[in-house]
Write an enzyme that holds these catalytic residues in place. Structure first.
Site, PDB file in Angstrom:
ATOM      1  CB  ALA A  68       1.756   0.431  -8.200  1.00 29.70           C
ATOM      2  CG  ASP A  69       6.189  -4.039  -5.643  1.00 29.91           C
ATOM      3  OD1 ASP A  69       6.984  -3.155  -5.245  1.00 29.91           O
ATOM      4  OD2 ASP A  69       6.545  -5.189  -5.935  1.00 29.91           O
TER       5      ASP A  69
END
Length: 195
Positions: A68-69
């Site tokens: 995730a970012d």
């Protein structure tokens, strides 16, 4: 099921995953987080989420890996993690009294070439605050390591006037999206612990 890994050592993401009750391990992806400045926040987070998931999956090809970012976008400008207090002050100055988007890309990689990707966007409006109140907030240090320079799960929630979307997305990992992706991949929940 094969082991589940979170390609992040973020305390906020780990806290959200802990609440899910699934056994998992967190591992730093150790990737370069630079992307082309021509990418929008929505595009950049998807590129980075996939990059993080691939890095950890390359080390554990038998595992399921969540990458995730997250980035903040305000008036067309992308805000990442501030380098220092002055940068945090500038970022918050752009957000206070205005509305912005938090964009999170999620990538789930699994055995046999499984891949699922998603984008979650939440919209937040912040109260305007005085310069003194802003400095007191900066004193708390919540800006460190956070795109946009605040933590909604901490004192930063006092900045929030309105939220549209998944609150967990603002905290770092959109759990409604993550649960959907895991269920579609065949994960089941509420399993009793192994004896």
């Amino acid at each position: 099921m094969s082991p589940l890994l979170l390609a992040s050592t973020s305390s906020a993401r780990r806290a959200l995953m802990d609440g899910l009750g699934l056994p998992y391990q967190a591992e730093a992806p150790g990737v370069d987080e630079d992307v082309s400045p021509t990418l929008s926040a929505r595009e950049a987070v998807q590129v980075l989420a996939a990059r993080k998931a691939r890095a950890v999956h390359a080390r554990h090809p038998e595992a399921w890996v969540i990458g995730a970012d997250q980035l903040v976008e305000v008036a067309g400008e992308v805000l990442s993690k501030p380098a220092d207090r002055d940068a945090a002050r500038r970022q918050l100055g752009k957000l206070l009294g205005h509305t912005h988007d938090i964009c999170t890309g999620v990538c789930l990689l699994g055995p046999g070439g499984h891949i699922a990707e998603a984008l979650e966007v939440s919209r937040l409006s912040f109260y305007p605050v005085t310069a003194q109140e802003l400095e007191r907030y900066l004193d708390l240090g919540e800006w460190q390591g956070c795109a946009g320079s605040y933590r909604i799960e901490g004192a930063g929630q006092a900045l929030l006037a309105r939220l549209e979307g998944d609150r967990s997305n603002v905290q770092g990992l959109p759990m409604l999206t993550v649960v959907r992706m895991l269920r579609e991949a065949g994960f089941s929940f509420f399993e009793p612990p192994a004896p």
